[in-house]
Design a protein around this motif. Structure first.
Motif, PDB file in Angstrom:
ATOM      1  N   UNK A   1       0.823  -1.216   0.000  1.00  0.00           N
ATOM      2  CA  UNK A   1       0.000   0.000   0.000  1.00  0.00           C
ATOM      3  C   UNK A   1       0.854   1.262   0.000  1.00  0.00           C
ATOM      4  N   UNK A   2       0.201   2.378  -0.236  1.00  0.00           N
ATOM      5  CA  UNK A   2       0.863   3.673  -0.160  1.00  0.00           C
ATOM      6  C   UNK A   2       1.301   3.931   1.281  1.00  0.00           C
ATOM      7  N   UNK A   3       2.548   4.325   1.481  1.00  0.00           N
ATOM      8  CA  UNK A   3       3.102   4.477   2.828  1.00  0.00           C
ATOM      9  C   UNK A   3       2.369   5.557   3.610  1.00  0.00           C
ATOM     10  N   UNK A   4       2.110   6.700   2.964  1.00  0.00           N
ATOM     11  CA  UNK A   4       1.449   7.805   3.657  1.00  0.00           C
ATOM     12  C   UNK A   4       0.034   7.424   4.087  1.00  0.00           C
ATOM     13  N   UNK A   5      -0.690   6.765   3.175  1.00  0.00           N
ATOM     14  CA  UNK A   5      -2.053   6.343   3.502  1.00  0.00           C
ATOM     15  C   UNK A   5      -2.044   5.313   4.628  1.00  0.00           C
ATOM     16  N   UNK A   6      -1.045   4.445   4.622  1.00  0.00           N
ATOM     17  CA  UNK A   6      -0.959   3.431   5.670  1.00  0.00           C
ATOM     18  C   UNK A   6      -0.701   4.051   7.032  1.00  0.00           C
ATOM     19  N   UNK A   7       0.227   5.015   7.069  1.00  0.00           N
ATOM     20  CA  UNK A   7       0.539   5.665   8.338  1.00  0.00           C
ATOM     21  C   UNK A   7      -0.671   6.397   8.899  1.00  0.00           C
ATOM     22  N   UNK A   8      -1.443   7.025   8.004  1.00  0.00           N
ATOM     23  CA  UNK A   8      -2.644   7.734   8.439  1.00  0.00           C
ATOM     24  C   UNK A   8      -3.703   6.760   8.957  1.00  0.00           C
ATOM     25  N   UNK A   9      -3.827   5.614   8.297  1.00  0.00           N
ATOM     26  CA  UNK A   9      -4.838   4.626   8.696  1.00  0.00           C
ATOM     27  C   UNK A   9      -4.507   3.991  10.036  1.00  0.00           C
ATOM     28  N   UNK A  10      -3.231   3.687  10.257  1.00  0.00           N
ATOM     29  CA  UNK A  10      -2.828   3.036  11.504  1.00  0.00           C
ATOM     30  C   UNK A  10      -2.858   4.008  12.670  1.00  0.00           C
ATOM     31  N   UNK A  11      -2.419   5.251  12.424  1.00  0.00           N
ATOM     32  CA  UNK A  11      -2.413   6.237  13.487  1.00  0.00           C
ATOM     33  C   UNK A  11      -1.236   6.048  14.426  1.00  0.00           C
ATOM     34  N   UNK A  12      -1.283   6.758  15.545  1.00  0.00           N
ATOM     35  CA  UNK A  12      -0.193   6.690  16.524  1.00  0.00           C
ATOM     36  C   UNK A  12      -0.268   5.396  17.309  1.00  0.00           C
ATOM     37  N   UNK A  13       0.848   4.731  17.436  1.00  0.00           N
ATOM     38  CA  UNK A  13       0.915   3.461  18.155  1.00  0.00           C
ATOM     39  C   UNK A  13       1.603   3.684  19.495  1.00  0.00           C
TER      40      UNK A  13
ATOM     41  N   UNK B   1      11.128  -4.947  15.789  1.00  0.00           N
ATOM     42  CA  UNK B   1      12.057  -5.805  15.044  1.00  0.00           C
ATOM     43  C   UNK B   1      12.507  -5.176  13.723  1.00  0.00           C
ATOM     44  N   UNK B   2      12.241  -3.877  13.560  1.00  0.00           N
ATOM     45  CA  UNK B   2      12.715  -3.180  12.376  1.00  0.00           C
ATOM     46  C   UNK B   2      11.988  -3.549  11.099  1.00  0.00           C
ATOM     47  N   UNK B   3      10.787  -4.068  11.205  1.00  0.00           N
ATOM     48  CA  UNK B   3       9.985  -4.409  10.030  1.00  0.00           C
ATOM     49  C   UNK B   3       9.105  -3.216   9.654  1.00  0.00           C
ATOM     50  N   UNK B   4       8.673  -3.120   8.390  1.00  0.00           N
ATOM     51  CA  UNK B   4       7.906  -1.944   7.940  1.00  0.00           C
ATOM     52  C   UNK B   4       6.532  -1.845   8.600  1.00  0.00           C
ATOM     53  N   UNK B   5       6.363  -0.833   9.429  1.00  0.00           N
ATOM     54  CA  UNK B   5       5.098  -0.637  10.150  1.00  0.00           C
ATOM     55  C   UNK B   5       3.950  -0.387   9.183  1.00  0.00           C
ATOM     56  N   UNK B   6       4.261   0.296   8.060  1.00  0.00           N
ATOM     57  CA  UNK B   6       3.189   0.615   7.104  1.00  0.00           C
ATOM     58  C   UNK B   6       2.564  -0.625   6.495  1.00  0.00           C
ATOM     59  N   UNK B   7       3.202  -1.783   6.678  1.00  0.00           N
ATOM     60  CA  UNK B   7       2.642  -3.021   6.152  1.00  0.00           C
ATOM     61  C   UNK B   7       1.324  -3.404   6.788  1.00  0.00           C
ATOM     62  N   UNK B   8       1.011  -2.817   7.944  1.00  0.00           N
ATOM     63  CA  UNK B   8      -0.275  -3.096   8.588  1.00  0.00           C
ATOM     64  C   UNK B   8      -1.430  -2.719   7.665  1.00  0.00           C
ATOM     65  N   UNK B   9      -1.214  -1.708   6.825  1.00  0.00           N
ATOM     66  CA  UNK B   9      -2.279  -1.270   5.924  1.00  0.00           C
ATOM     67  C   UNK B   9      -2.633  -2.334   4.885  1.00  0.00           C
ATOM     68  N   UNK B  10      -1.740  -3.299   4.650  1.00  0.00           N
ATOM     69  CA  UNK B  10      -2.058  -4.371   3.705  1.00  0.00           C
ATOM     70  C   UNK B  10      -3.261  -5.171   4.207  1.00  0.00           C
ATOM     71  N   UNK B  11      -3.274  -5.443   5.507  1.00  0.00           N
ATOM     72  CA  UNK B  11      -4.359  -6.249   6.071  1.00  0.00           C
ATOM     73  C   UNK B  11      -5.482  -5.390   6.639  1.00  0.00           C
ATOM     74  N   UNK B  12      -5.256  -4.063   6.702  1.00  0.00           N
ATOM     75  CA  UNK B  12      -6.258  -3.192   7.301  1.00  0.00           C
ATOM     76  C   UNK B  12      -7.577  -3.248   6.532  1.00  0.00           C
ATOM     77  N   UNK B  13      -7.493  -3.384   5.196  1.00  0.00           N
ATOM     78  CA  UNK B  13      -8.699  -3.362   4.368  1.00  0.00           C
ATOM     79  C   UNK B  13      -9.639  -4.520   4.693  1.00  0.00           C
ATOM     80  N   UNK B  14      -9.082  -5.667   5.082  1.00  0.00           N
ATOM     81  CA  UNK B  14      -9.936  -6.828   5.376  1.00  0.00           C
ATOM     82  C   UNK B  14      -9.826  -7.242   6.838  1.00  0.00           C
TER      83      UNK B  14
END
Length: 439
Positions: free
Chosen positions: A114-126, A363-376
């Motif tokens: 997904x788009x990194x900016x859109x993912x960060x906005x969708x996940x919000x502050x952790x 663990x240094x993995x891409x946080x924005x990847x959460x947006x991949x599963x956010x849609x479902x």
């Protein structure tokens, strides 16, 4: 009434999918979002608000009564130790199976980034609590604040203190125990009223999701959904199989009794929504309230089998999507991190996503990847929440059987050969029995 409610819930689910897909096909997205979705969401939000109204007083009263009638602190300690042993074992099985299945099936390979900016906005502050902060958060500084925010873990701690104290002061505490018992019965009566609204809430929840995303979202993520639900099915087989070792043929009866709370949890993706009905159905199965009143709230904080499988599955899925190869040692460290950080998350909205995001960052993995599963995530959440219900039902029933306190289910009048004469209703109302019978 129970069979009719089951039928109505199934009809609500079916109509929700049909109406949602119809709206998705015939109405433009802007109109759905602005004019239709708020009304559909209202139907489910009313139900969830009513359920949240029940949770704090129900958990408080059932734990207090359960501990006060436990008979002695030795029985309470023994049940607590056995419960924690079960929870830790089930947690390791859930997370370990998730890691095995995601490595075998590799659903993240080729997943859309997904788009990194859109993912960060969708996940919000952790906000990821460290160990000292998490331990401190368990202990309430204000019991009323814990109940106002439905913090199950803090309510559990306060209720344990209250129940043990009432048991210790004996006769002086009897009026409060009777009051807590009456409060529990009142909340269960209110639960019966609220549950009549469940089919409408289920309809609104599913219609809202499908209207916004359509059935195409299921096609897009079909591989992930199928493989995750296959993993959940294997987890169910393992949990129910272990339960059958203790319960024998009664495991089939347990499945029949918990189908309603399971469907409520599945359709609303809310463990809180299923909790009051779970108390009622375990009563009918033969679990005394003094056991379920202690075990279920504890399980909802420490025994989230479906959520833990999902977190391990989703974390490695995201690494696969970004083509990151994680060595076995790192995956084991992720497993242990999830084991610790997932405890006590039940009261946090979208708690699993919060824990996953924090673990990815650790663990240094891409946080924005959460947006991949956010849609479902809604569809994934439905399965993991239903699994949490199954896991807690099995755990509570097994510990009850382990303690020798499991009674005949309602409608059966088979007397325990070593128990004093009593009715199933007596045991579930919290009347104290001879502790020697529980060894």
């Amino acid at each position: 009434m129970d069979r009719r409610l089951t039928f109505y819930i199934l009809m609500g689910m079916l109509l929700g999918v049909i109406v949602g897909q119809g709206l998705h096909m015939m109405v433009d997205a802007a109109t759905i979002k602005a004019d239709i979705a708020p009304w559909l969401k209202l139907l489910s939000d009313i139900f969830l608000n009513l359920i949240k109204l029940l949770v704090a007083p129900l958990v408080l009263s059932t734990i207090v009564v359960g501990i006060a009638h436990m008979g002695d602190s030795t029985a309470l300690g023994r049940i607590g130790v056995r419960a924690l042993a079960w929870f830790i074992t089930a947690s390791l099985i859930s997370i370990g199976l998730g890691l095995i299945m995601v490595n075998l099936l590799k659903p993240g390979v080729g997943a859309p980034i997904p788009d990194v900016a859109a993912a960060a906005k969708a996940v919000g502050e952790v906000k990821h609590l460290n160990a000292p902060e998490f331990i401190l958060s368990i202990f309430p500084k204000n019991a009323f604040d814990a109940m106002a925010t439905n913090n199950i873990l803090q309510i559990l701690v306060f209720s344990i203190f209250a129940g043990v104290a009432l048991s210790a002061i004996g006769e002086k505490g009897k009026p409060l125990v009777r009051g807590a018992d009456a409060l529990a019965e009142m909340m269960l009566q209110i639960t019966g009223y609220v549950m009549r609204y469940a089919p409408i809430a289920v309809f609104g929840a599913l219609a809202n999701v499908v209207a916004a995303s359509g059935l195409e979202i299921l096609k897009t993520y079909l591989e992930l959904l199928v493989e995750f639900y296959l993993s959940l099915a294997l987890l169910w087989i393992i949990l129910l199989g272990i339960g059958a070792i203790f319960l024998g043929k009664r495991i089939i009866t347990l499945i029949r009794y918990i189908r309603q709370p399971m469907m409520i949890a599945f359709s609303t993706a809310s463990s809180e929504a299923a909790l009051p009905k779970m108390f009622e159905q375990l009563d009918r199965f033969g679990v005394p309230r003094r056991i379920s009143g202690f075990m279920l709230p504890l399980g909802y904080s420490f025994n989230l089998d479906g959520s833990m499988m999902y977190m391990s599955f989703a974390t490695i899925f995201i690494a696969q999507a970004y083509n990151i190869d994680l060595p076995v040692a790192t995956q084991i460290m992720i497993l242990l991190t999830l084991m610790i950080s997932s405890k006590g998350i039940a009261a946090v909205p979208r708690a699993s996503l919060v824990v996953i995001t924090g673990t990815l960052a650790m663990f240094g993995l891409p946080v924005e990847g959460v947006a991949i599963i956010l849609a479902i995530d809604q569809f994934l959440d439905m399965g993991r929440t239903a699994t949490n219900v199954v896991g807690n039902a099995v755990a509570t029933s097994v510990i009850t059987k382990w303690e020798g306190m499991l009674e005949p289910e309602e409608g059966e009048f088979v007397e325990h050969p070593h128990a004093p004469a009593h009715t199933a209703a007596d045991g579930r109302a919290g009347l104290e029995l001879d502790p020697s019978n529980y060894n």
